[in-house]
Motif scaffolding. Structure first.
Motif, PDB file in Angstrom:
ATOM      1  N   THR A 119       0.830  -1.202   0.000  1.00  8.34           N
ATOM      2  CA  THR A 119       0.000   0.000   0.000  1.00  8.34           C
ATOM      3  C   THR A 119       0.866   1.254   0.000  1.00  8.34           C
ATOM      4  OG1 THR A 119      -1.831  -1.110   1.128  1.00  8.34           O
ATOM      5  CG2 THR A 119      -1.733   1.287   1.303  1.00  8.34           C
TER       6      THR A 119
ATOM      7  N   LEU B 106       2.555   1.531  -3.485  1.00  6.26           N
ATOM      8  CA  LEU B 106       1.618   2.034  -4.488  1.00  6.26           C
ATOM      9  C   LEU B 106       1.356   3.525  -4.293  1.00  6.26           C
ATOM     10  CD1 LEU B 106      -1.068  -0.805  -4.753  1.00  6.26           C
ATOM     11  CD2 LEU B 106       0.472  -0.021  -6.564  1.00  6.26           C
ATOM     12  N   THR B 107       1.239   3.948  -3.054  1.00  5.60           N
ATOM     13  CA  THR B 107       0.995   5.365  -2.783  1.00  5.60           C
ATOM     14  C   THR B 107       2.150   6.223  -3.273  1.00  5.60           C
ATOM     15  OG1 THR B 107      -0.322   4.793  -0.834  1.00  5.60           O
ATOM     16  CG2 THR B 107       0.502   7.049  -0.980  1.00  5.60           C
TER      17      THR B 107
ATOM     18  N   ALA C 217       2.375   6.099  -7.188  1.00  2.54           N
ATOM     19  CA  ALA C 217       1.273   6.841  -7.806  1.00  2.54           C
ATOM     20  C   ALA C 217       1.463   8.341  -7.658  1.00  2.54           C
ATOM     21  CB  ALA C 217      -0.054   6.413  -7.180  1.00  2.54           C
TER      22      ALA C 217
ATOM     23  N   ALA D  40      -1.667  -1.251 -11.648  1.00  2.00           N
ATOM     24  CA  ALA D  40      -2.265  -0.523 -10.535  1.00  2.00           C
ATOM     25  C   ALA D  40      -1.554   0.806 -10.309  1.00  2.00           C
ATOM     26  CB  ALA D  40      -2.217  -1.375  -9.267  1.00  2.00           C
ATOM     27  N   ALA D  41      -0.229   0.797 -10.322  1.00  2.00           N
ATOM     28  CA  ALA D  41       0.526   2.027 -10.084  1.00  2.00           C
ATOM     29  C   ALA D  41       0.280   3.056 -11.186  1.00  2.00           C
ATOM     30  CB  ALA D  41       2.017   1.704  -9.970  1.00  2.00           C
TER      31      ALA D  41
ATOM     32  N   LEU E  92      -3.410   4.468 -10.995  1.00  2.00           N
ATOM     33  CA  LEU E  92      -3.559   5.463  -9.942  1.00  2.00           C
ATOM     34  C   LEU E  92      -2.783   6.735 -10.268  1.00  2.00           C
ATOM     35  CD1 LEU E  92      -3.203   3.175  -6.788  1.00  2.00           C
ATOM     36  CD2 LEU E  92      -5.309   4.173  -7.687  1.00  2.00           C
TER      37      LEU E  92
ATOM     38  N   THR F 212      -7.123   5.438  -1.539  1.00  2.00           N
ATOM     39  CA  THR F 212      -7.598   5.081  -2.881  1.00  2.00           C
ATOM     40  C   THR F 212      -6.955   3.803  -3.385  1.00  2.00           C
ATOM     41  OG1 THR F 212      -7.908   7.442  -3.338  1.00  2.00           O
ATOM     42  CG2 THR F 212      -7.938   5.963  -5.226  1.00  2.00           C
ATOM     43  N   THR F 213      -5.792   3.446  -2.826  1.00  2.00           N
ATOM     44  CA  THR F 213      -5.134   2.212  -3.259  1.00  2.00           C
ATOM     45  C   THR F 213      -6.007   0.985  -3.028  1.00  2.00           C
ATOM     46  OG1 THR F 213      -4.037   2.085  -1.099  1.00  2.00           O
ATOM     47  CG2 THR F 213      -2.807   3.115  -2.893  1.00  2.00           C
ATOM     48  N   SER F 214      -6.990   1.101  -2.146  1.00  2.00           N
ATOM     49  CA  SER F 214      -7.874  -0.047  -1.901  1.00  2.00           C
ATOM     50  C   SER F 214      -8.709  -0.400  -3.128  1.00  2.00           C
ATOM     51  CB  SER F 214      -8.802   0.252  -0.718  1.00  2.00           C
ATOM     52  OG  SER F 214      -9.615   1.381  -0.992  1.00  2.00           O
TER      53      SER F 214
ATOM     54  N   VAL G  15      -7.551  -0.879  -6.095  1.00  2.00           N
ATOM     55  CA  VAL G  15      -6.815  -1.673  -7.071  1.00  2.00           C
ATOM     56  C   VAL G  15      -7.301  -3.114  -7.092  1.00  2.00           C
ATOM     57  CG1 VAL G  15      -4.765  -0.223  -6.951  1.00  2.00           C
ATOM     58  CG2 VAL G  15      -4.985  -2.194  -5.421  1.00  2.00           C
TER      59      VAL G  15
ATOM     60  N   GLU H 148      -2.658  -5.735  -1.806  1.00  2.00           N
ATOM     61  CA  GLU H 148      -2.966  -4.456  -1.160  1.00  2.00           C
ATOM     62  C   GLU H 148      -3.613  -4.705   0.196  1.00  2.00           C
ATOM     63  OE1 GLU H 148      -5.545  -1.426   0.190  1.00  2.00           O
ATOM     64  OE2 GLU H 148      -6.305  -3.147  -0.939  1.00  2.00           O
TER      65      GLU H 148
END
Length: 317
Positions: free
Chosen positions: A68, A71-72, A75, A155-156, A159, A223-225, A227, A235
């Motif tokens: 998580t 990804l944050t 992104a 996903a990355a 986002l 918001t990563t949730s 994906v 995640e």
């Protein structure tokens, strides 16, 4: 006719605060509600707190926290680079560059991020192969889309591209907040548009950009949730939900995820506070105390010839 008054003879008014029983009533109501909530959290066996503490630092949850955060960060980096580019293009006098930036912002702000992530997951279906080459000519490089774009990078990128559209408007607002005279003065000194942007305008715009940028970072963490639409199964929310369903204990595992979200968000808020304080130096907007105001007023009146003090000294405007 006004009479001169010695500064030492001026007596300040020591006002007493007006009683405000409404504050006490509201404080009591809030305290009762908080006590009820805490009692419910502690005494309700359905929360199953022993399971929460057992799984809070488990391998499944910690892997979810790590991905998580990753990804944050990715992104926001991708989104910030795209946003800065698009914001500068929107400011460009070139209508083509400005139009391309407007179209990018229009598309990614006009469609839900969940829908965009689904399309990113379907990219290997839409384009099984990607190639680099001359249109209608020779193809220099051809590769399988699924082999290059993993689920994680889908996903990355999904986002990041979506976030770039929102950050572009934030950065553009920050750039517009800088007085146009800065451009004119720098242009008169012979600086190019690029030098003016990077050395003059952008450092001043950061004071306006940083607060919403911090808010967007915190929002991206949650918001990563989304994906799961791809689906990316490592995640935090998805991993906690899956493990909870396997154990038939969804609530304790989701509480673990919520606790980690709150911890990370709190850390980000502290970091944001210090960054805002750094870029907001000289713009704190703090008001001086009454004593500071009285002393400044007294010194100003003593500087007159002859020195006088009027009754307005005792009442701050």
């Amino acid at each position: 006719m006004s009479h001169a008054v010695r500064p030492d003879s001026v007596e300040l008014i020591h006002a007493r605060p007006v009683p405000k029983p409404g504050r006490w009533v509201s404080a009591i109501i809030v305290a009762v509600i908080v006590a009820m909530m805490v009692n419910s959290l502690v005494t309700n066996p359905n929360f199953n707190w022993p399971v929460v503490w057992e799984w809070l630092f488990s391998r499944t949850i910690m892997i979810g926290v790590g991905y998580t955060l990753l990804l944050t960060v990715l992104a926001m980096v991708i989104g910030t680079i795209l946003a800065l580019t698009m914001a500068v293009m929107r400011q460009s006098p070139n209508p083509i560059l400005s139009g391309v930036a407007w179209a990018y912002i229009w598309f990614f702000r006009g469609t839900p991020v969940y829908t965009q992530l689904i399309f990113w997951s379907l990219l290997p279906v839409l384009y099984p192969q990607l190639s680099l080459g001359i249109p209608f000519g020779a193809e220099f490089v051809t590769f399988q889309t699924s082999a290059v774009l993993s689920v994680f990078w889908m996903a990355a990128l999904g986002l990041g591209f979506n976030e770039g559209a929102y950050l572009a408007e934030i950065i553009r607002a920050g750039l517009n907040a800088v007085d146009k005279g800065q451009w004119e003065a720098a242009t008169a000194l012979g600086m190019s548009r690029g030098q003016i942007m990077w050395r003059i305008v952008l450092p001043q715009a950061m004071r306006v950009i940083i607060p919403p940028l911090g808010n967007e970072t915190i929002s991206m963490l949650k918001t990563t949730s989304l994906v799961a639409a791809i689906p990316f199964t490592l995640e935090l929310t998805f991993a906690a939900s899956t493990k909870g369903n396997q154990l038939f204990l969804p609530i304790p595992l989701l509480i673990c995820a919520a606790i980690w979200y709150l911890v990370i968000t709190s850390i980000l808020m502290v970091i944001q506070h210090y960054i805002e304080a750094y870029f907001g130096r000289g713009f704190d907007g703090k008001e001086s105390s009454r004593e500071d105001w009285v002393e400044a007023r007294r010194q100003a009146l003593l500087a007159q010839d002859p020195p006088t003090i009027d009754p307005s000294l005792e009442a701050r405007p």
